[in-house]
Design an enzyme around this catalytic site. Sequence first.
Site, short mmCIF file in Angstrom:
data_model
loop_
_atom_site.label_atom_id
_atom_site.label_comp_id
_atom_site.label_asym_id
_atom_site.label_seq_id
_atom_site.Cartn_x
_atom_site.Cartn_y
_atom_site.Cartn_z
CB SER A 213 -8.05 -23.98 -45.29
OG SER A 213 -7.93 -22.94 -46.24
CG HIS B 115 -9.47 -27.06 -48.04
ND1 HIS B 115 -10.41 -27.86 -48.64
CD2 HIS B 115 -9.94 -25.79 -48.16
CE1 HIS B 115 -11.40 -27.12 -49.10
NE2 HIS B 115 -11.14 -25.86 -48.82
CG MET C 4 -14.56 -21.08 -53.61
SD MET C 4 -13.92 -20.50 -52.04
CE MET C 4 -12.35 -21.35 -52.05
CG ASP D 114 -9.85 -22.49 -49.61
OD1 ASP D 114 -10.82 -23.18 -49.96
OD2 ASP D 114 -9.46 -22.41 -48.43
CG HIS E 41 -13.15 -25.13 -52.14
ND1 HIS E 41 -13.46 -24.48 -50.97
CD2 HIS E 41 -14.25 -25.02 -52.94
CE1 HIS E 41 -14.69 -23.98 -51.06
NE2 HIS E 41 -15.18 -24.29 -52.25
CG ASP F 102 -14.24 -24.90 -46.70
OD1 ASP F 102 -13.59 -24.37 -45.78
OD2 ASP F 102 -13.98 -24.76 -47.90
N GLY F 103 -15.54 -23.88 -43.36
CA GLY F 103 -15.80 -22.51 -42.90
C GLY F 103 -16.17 -22.45 -41.44
N GLY F 104 -15.35 -21.77 -40.66
CA GLY F 104 -15.67 -21.56 -39.25
C GLY F 104 -15.64 -22.82 -38.39
CG MET G 292 -10.89 -17.83 -53.28
SD MET G 292 -10.96 -16.75 -51.85
CE MET G 292 -11.21 -17.96 -50.55
CG MET H 54 -19.16 -23.20 -49.41
SD MET H 54 -17.36 -23.21 -49.09
CE MET H 54 -17.13 -21.96 -47.83
N GLY I 225 -9.10 -23.51 -41.27
CA GLY I 225 -8.08 -22.55 -41.67
C GLY I 225 -7.57 -21.77 -40.48
N GLY J 202 -15.14 -17.15 -49.89
CA GLY J 202 -14.39 -15.96 -50.27
C GLY J 202 -13.36 -15.54 -49.25
CG PHE J 203 -13.40 -13.00 -47.38
CD1 PHE J 203 -12.33 -12.21 -47.78
CD2 PHE J 203 -14.63 -12.82 -48.00
CE1 PHE J 203 -12.50 -11.24 -48.77
CE2 PHE J 203 -14.81 -11.86 -48.98
CZ PHE J 203 -13.74 -11.06 -49.36
N GLY J 204 -11.41 -16.48 -45.23
CA GLY J 204 -11.23 -17.29 -44.03
C GLY J 204 -11.67 -16.49 -42.81
N GLY J 205 -11.74 -17.16 -41.69
CA GLY J 205 -11.97 -16.49 -40.42
C GLY J 205 -13.38 -15.98 -40.20
#
Length: 217
Positions: free
Chosen positions: A8, A33, A68, A35, A66, A175-177, A37, A137, A197, A142-145
């Site tokens: 990402s 990827h 959002m 993102d 993606h 997607d995420g973490g 937003m 998700m 990401g 909304g946020f990476g990390g």
Amino acid sequence: MNPLIAPSILASDFANLEREIKMINESQADWIHVDVMDGMFVPNISFGMPVVEAVKRHASKPLDVHLMIVQPERYVDAFQQAGAYSITIHAEACPHLHRNVQQIKALGCKAGVALNPHTPVSVLENIIGDVDLVLIMSVNPGFGGQKFIPNTYRKIEHLRKLIDDHNSKALIEIDGGVNQDNAKALLDAGANVLVAGNFVFSSPDPKGVIARLKAVS
Ligand code: DX5
Ligand code: ZN
């Protein structure tokens, strides 16, 4: 089976996007990827069509876009024109999800549907045969990390069953973490595509990180 890997670029250095895209081109990543937003569907704003077009000019891998955003049907044409290979919209943002999925497919893009952590897989029951991709998700968008939500494993198992029961060919994207510690368990539960990401871009050796994720089976 080895997963498809989609780094990402949300976590990349935007001031050096060409260099970051080149790194991905040279890596074992399968997709890029992207993102998008809008500050409405999610509490953050990332970037829009001009940035996606700029990424496309340098990318040798498909762009996995993606969205959002609220009312994504207003912008799917523009993202197709900007170079998207796949366009994923959120089920929560679409009262007419079936129509919007057909709209994406009519543009020649792969159609994806994303589910927020609270949204049950069952909302896809009547549409699973029409979609190319389901994005689960594993953090709140909304946020990476952010920290991975463990209930994701259960959702993947439900989704895998739904896909198999309907003879759907949809891929399951997480997607995420995502990182080296949960990648194997995600695949074992039934995932096909891993987005990463921060795990990729915070490393001094992003290509090595991508190669190690790709090697998980
Ligand atoms: C979050 C985005 C993700 C994000 C993942 O809203 O959809 O794609 O970039 O970032 P990490 O892998 O850092 O959780
Ligand atoms: Zn994403």
